[in-house]
Design an enzyme around this catalytic site. Structure first.
Site, PDB file in Angstrom:
ATOM      1  N   ASP A  15       4.338  -6.338   4.984  1.00  0.00           N
ATOM      2  CA  ASP A  15       5.390  -7.301   4.645  1.00  0.00           C
ATOM      3  C   ASP A  15       6.685  -6.654   4.190  1.00  0.00           C
ATOM      4  O   ASP A  15       7.661  -7.357   3.942  1.00  0.00           O
ATOM      5  CB  ASP A  15       4.902  -8.261   3.550  1.00  0.00           C
ATOM      6  CG  ASP A  15       4.965  -7.643   2.159  1.00  0.00           C
ATOM      7  OD1 ASP A  15       4.652  -6.429   2.044  1.00  0.00           O
ATOM      8  OD2 ASP A  15       5.331  -8.349   1.208  1.00  0.00           O
ATOM      9  N   ASP A  50      -1.579  -3.399   4.738  1.00  0.00           N
ATOM     10  CA  ASP A  50      -0.854  -2.975   3.555  1.00  0.00           C
ATOM     11  C   ASP A  50      -1.461  -3.710   2.357  1.00  0.00           C
ATOM     12  O   ASP A  50      -2.093  -4.755   2.521  1.00  0.00           O
ATOM     13  CB  ASP A  50       0.626  -3.323   3.711  1.00  0.00           C
ATOM     14  CG  ASP A  50       1.437  -2.981   2.479  1.00  0.00           C
ATOM     15  OD1 ASP A  50       1.276  -1.867   1.957  1.00  0.00           O
ATOM     16  OD2 ASP A  50       2.213  -3.842   2.034  1.00  0.00           O
ATOM     17  N   ASP A 101       6.970  -1.002   5.806  1.00  0.00           N
ATOM     18  CA  ASP A 101       5.900  -1.238   6.779  1.00  0.00           C
ATOM     19  C   ASP A 101       6.428  -1.348   8.206  1.00  0.00           C
ATOM     20  O   ASP A 101       5.636  -1.308   9.150  1.00  0.00           O
ATOM     21  CB  ASP A 101       5.142  -2.527   6.442  1.00  0.00           C
ATOM     22  CG  ASP A 101       4.458  -2.464   5.089  1.00  0.00           C
ATOM     23  OD1 ASP A 101       3.906  -1.399   4.775  1.00  0.00           O
ATOM     24  OD2 ASP A 101       4.485  -3.464   4.359  1.00  0.00           O
TER      25      ASP A 101
END
Length: 776
Positions: A519, A323, A523
């Site tokens: 995080d 990410d 996600d």
């Protein structure tokens, strides 16, 4: 009905067999039986000794049979089957000492493996806790709170400040300021105008607004995220134990050797001896010890690995998906630059803006205040502070009416402000405009900055064997491409929702063992869908941590590279120990088949092999410094010192650029004064910093980096910085001699200033990424 009761009883039995209490209890019983029998044997009470050892062996047979049956029910026969056969054989031929030694080994291996591979629950408590349970519905009698299940499409809802948008809907008010970070991972707030959609799960960061529901609870965005995480978690297949993979060929070989020894010699004792030395202690003990050692080593580096299976799998990973926000970037806005209107200086713009923003809870305001305090600016106490949600704050600072926030788009902007707007578009930054007494005075550009340790982490991941690195993000494509280009990633997929991320993870899993790092709540489904999910747990959400196999407890992405190296080393040591121990066991099996080793002697021999492979496996506890420089404490202190000075010198870099900007157009006395001020800052603050780096930091770093040649390119940058500074000084000397800047000086002076600003920014970035990231 009887069939259902039988199934229920079988499930309860399976749960009992998997209980850590049973494993620890068996370890205690077998240890006590072996010790008690040993004491009795020393006292010449052989009958009592045999009784102790026999009872201990029987105590191990019962759960061991259960473990084998559970394994067979799941479709595979593991290493425990040989142990059960050996235990039964020792009881049949009266070799109780051999039996209790095998029982102790079995109990120890199960306990260690349970500690290494007991997976934490992948529940979704945090996801569910964030989800609203009710909504405020507008009716003819006013606004009433009703259960979320009663909301239907078309209902008129009210979302108060700080509340979570309950269902997907359409904004009915003039605008709604939303924090969608829980959905997209992006830390900046977005404004939804009347008629635009608002997704469930977003947080109202502004004033109350009206929402027209367009979906019911089950069909809304946030409910879909929860379902995705549940489905992806259910798809994740359990990791096959390293021991069981080797047992596929070792088990039939051991059984065939024992049967052949019995058939040829006619002695059951000889067959039992083969099974005793064939008991796969290296598999039952060495692999779990190496894995547990790796888990311990990783935890000391701030990496919590949920189970041994995850560590084994991480050692085989070849694809890494990351990410962007909060993983490769810091996850919050940071001040990129400060621009002042003609007649003002950037430091004063930042100081006044931060003075007003001290009382604002806005995420951009906090970034401005942090930047001012980092640069040690003296802030004033504001008065009459008011804040308009979604627009900005206003108040009085030092007797002047000040506003910081979004500028009125209908206001005519001067040339310098238009340039700021263009730069913000190019840099993907947000702009907080400062007005003082209704006059546009300056602007603060903010952007989610790249993590200082991210480039270092990417390089280490590649050197550790990760072959493919791809960014998955909900951010805009242009911003994502810029970050990916800086880091040298193999691919980037932008503007993805949670479902898109899960699909991307599934696609990558088809080609290689895949790691996903994130995080945010958005996600969590992707982390659960990956072979190994890694959560940035220091600031990440609880949901992402609970959906992950690995949690980074320190706010450094380069710790993931440490985890990969530790996992590979632990797995390599586990394989070495297992294969080496099995080769020794194969030699002992041949000797036992020929009648050269009796069961009790074989058990003792097997224990000797155990000790050897366990000692080898314990090497995974030690740090592997091969290829890594170790920093001395004094060097770490220097790194922290110069990193802090970089923050303090940002205003010098801004002064250099501002001086260059002032030379555009028709430069006057103000432009010359700006150049004089920039040169003063260079002489008094920046050049001494560069000199100290060259003569203190670089020599201290050289041993850890492999020698003085490793810092040569950085030293060349110091030379260029000093050269450009001298050139600027020469221009200033000419200007003093001639009573001002001559037209023929302007092009070269402007080039020197812009060039110096570029070299300094690049040099600072290189040092921060290559050197400063080495210190924790």
């Amino acid at each position: 009905m009887d069939r259902f009761l039988l199934v229920a009883r079988l499930r309860r039995s399976t749960a009992v067999l998997a209980s850590p209490l049973l494993e620890r209890g068996l370890l205690a019983v077998t240890t006590a039986a072996l010790t008690g029998g040993g004491v009795a044997h020393l006292l010449d009470a052989d009958g009592i000794a045999e009784l102790f050892w026999g009872l201990g062996t029987v105590a191990a047979v019962i759960p061991a049979v259960g473990w084998v049956l559970v394994a067979l029910r799941r479709g595979h026969a593991g290493v425990d089957l040989i142990a059960v056969l050996a235990l039964g054989g020792t009881l049949a031929v009266g070799e109780y000492l051999a039996g209790i030694l095998i029982a102790l080994m079995l109990a120890t291996g199960r306990t260690l493996e349970g500690a290494a591979q007991r997976r934490a629950s992948h529940d979704l408590h945090a996801l569910l806790a964030h989800a609203p349970r009710s909504a405020r519905r507008r009716t003819g009698d006013g606004v009433v709170r009703v259960p979320l299940s009663e909301i239907t499409a078309g209902d008129a809802l009210v979302v108060g400040p700080g509340e979570v948008v309950p269902v997907d809907g359409r904004v009915e008010s003039t605008e709604a300021v939303l924090d969608e970070s829980v959905l997209t991972g992006e830390p900046l707030q977005v404004t939804r105008q009347r008629g635009e959609g608002a997704r469930s799960g977003a947080v109202n960061a502004g004033g109350a607004f009206d929402l027209r529901a367009t979906a019911i609870e089950q069909d809304s965005t946030y409910a879909g995220i929860v379902r995705l995480a549940q489905q992806a978690g259910a798809e994740s297949a359990p990791v096959v134990r390293l021991a069981d993979r080797y047992a596929v060929w070792f088990l039939p070989l051991a059984l065939a050797t024992a049967a052949l020894a019995w058939l040829v010699s006619g002695s059951a004792v000889r067959a039992v001896a083969v099974l005793v030395v064939a008991t796969p202690c290296p598999l039952l003990l060495a692999a779990p010890v190496a894995v547990v050692s790796g888990l311990s080593r990783a935890s000391r580096r701030g990496v919590v690995v949920r189970d041994g299976g995850a560590l084994e799998n991480l050692g085989r990973a070849r694809t890494l998906l990351l990410d962007k926000t909060g993983t490769l970037t810091v996850g919050r806005p940071c001040v990129l630059d400060v621009v002042a209107a003609p007649g003002h200086v950037p430091a004063e713009v930042l100081r006044v803006a931060a003075s007003l923003d001290q009382l604002s809870p806005h995420v951009l305001a906090q970034a401005i205040v942090d930047a001012a305090r980092t640069r040690r600016l003296e802030l004033s106490a504001p008065t009459e502070v008011t804040e308009e949600p979604g627009r900005g704050a206003s108040g009085v600072v030092e007797g002047h009416r000040v506003f910081i926030g979004r500028d009125d788009p209908t206001r005519a902007r001067p040339a310098w402000a238009k340039a700021v707007g263009n730069r913000a578009l190019l840099d993907g930054a947000s702009v907080a405009w400062l007005t003082v007494d209704e006059r546009l005075t300056g602007a603060v550009l903010l952007r989610d900055a790249l993590r200082r340790d991210a480039p270092h982490a990417v390089r280490r991941l590649r050197s550790a064997g990760i072959e493919r690195l791809v960014m998955l993000t909900g951010d805009r494509a242009a911003t994502a491409q810029e970050v990916a280009a800086v880091l040298g990633l193999d691919g980037v997929r932008a503007e993805l929702g949670p479902a898109d991320k899960v699909a991307a993870v599934r696609g990558e899993r088809e080609h290689a063992v895949t790691v996903m790092v994130g995080d945010g709540v958005n996600d969590a489904p992707a982390l659960a869908a990956a072979d190994i999910g890694v959560a940035m747990g220091a600031r990440g959400t609880t949901a992402s941590s609970e959906a992950a196999d690995i949690v980074l407890t320190t706010d450094r992405v380069d710790r993931l590279a440490d985890a990969v190296v530790i996992a590979q080393r632990s797995r390599r040591i586990a394989v070495q120990s297992a294969l080496g121990g099995m080769l020794l066991s194969l030699g002992a099996m041949a000797a036992a088949a020929l009648g050269l080793i009796q069961p009790a002697a074989g058990a003792l021999l097997q224990e000797g092999i155990d000790v050897a492979v366990i000692l080898n496996a314990l090497r995974a506890l030690r740090a592997d410094h091969a290829g890594q420089g170790v920093l001395a404490p004094a060097t770490e202190a220097l790194i922290h010192r110069f990193a802090a000075e970089h923050e303090d010198l940002q205003d010098v870099l801004q002064a250099v650029r501002d001086a260059a900007d002032r030379l555009s157009g028709v430069p006057g006395p103000t432009a010359l004064a700006s150049v004089e001020e920039a040169h003063r800052l260079l002489t008094e603050r920046l050049l001494p910093h560069e000199y100290a780096e060259e003569h203190q930091l670089y020599p201290a770093l050289a041993p850890a980096l492999g020698g003085p040649e490793s810092t040569v390119t950085m030293s060349r940058a110091h030379t260029e910085i000093e050269r450009l500074s001298r050139r600027i000084a020469t221009h200033l000397q000419l200007a003093r001699t001639n009573g001002g800047l001559a037209p023929e000086q302007l092009d070269d002076l402007r080039s020197c200033l812009y060039g110096l600003n570029t070299v300094l920014r690049l040099h600072f970035t290189q040092e921060e990424e290559s050197y400063f990231s080495l210190a924790p």
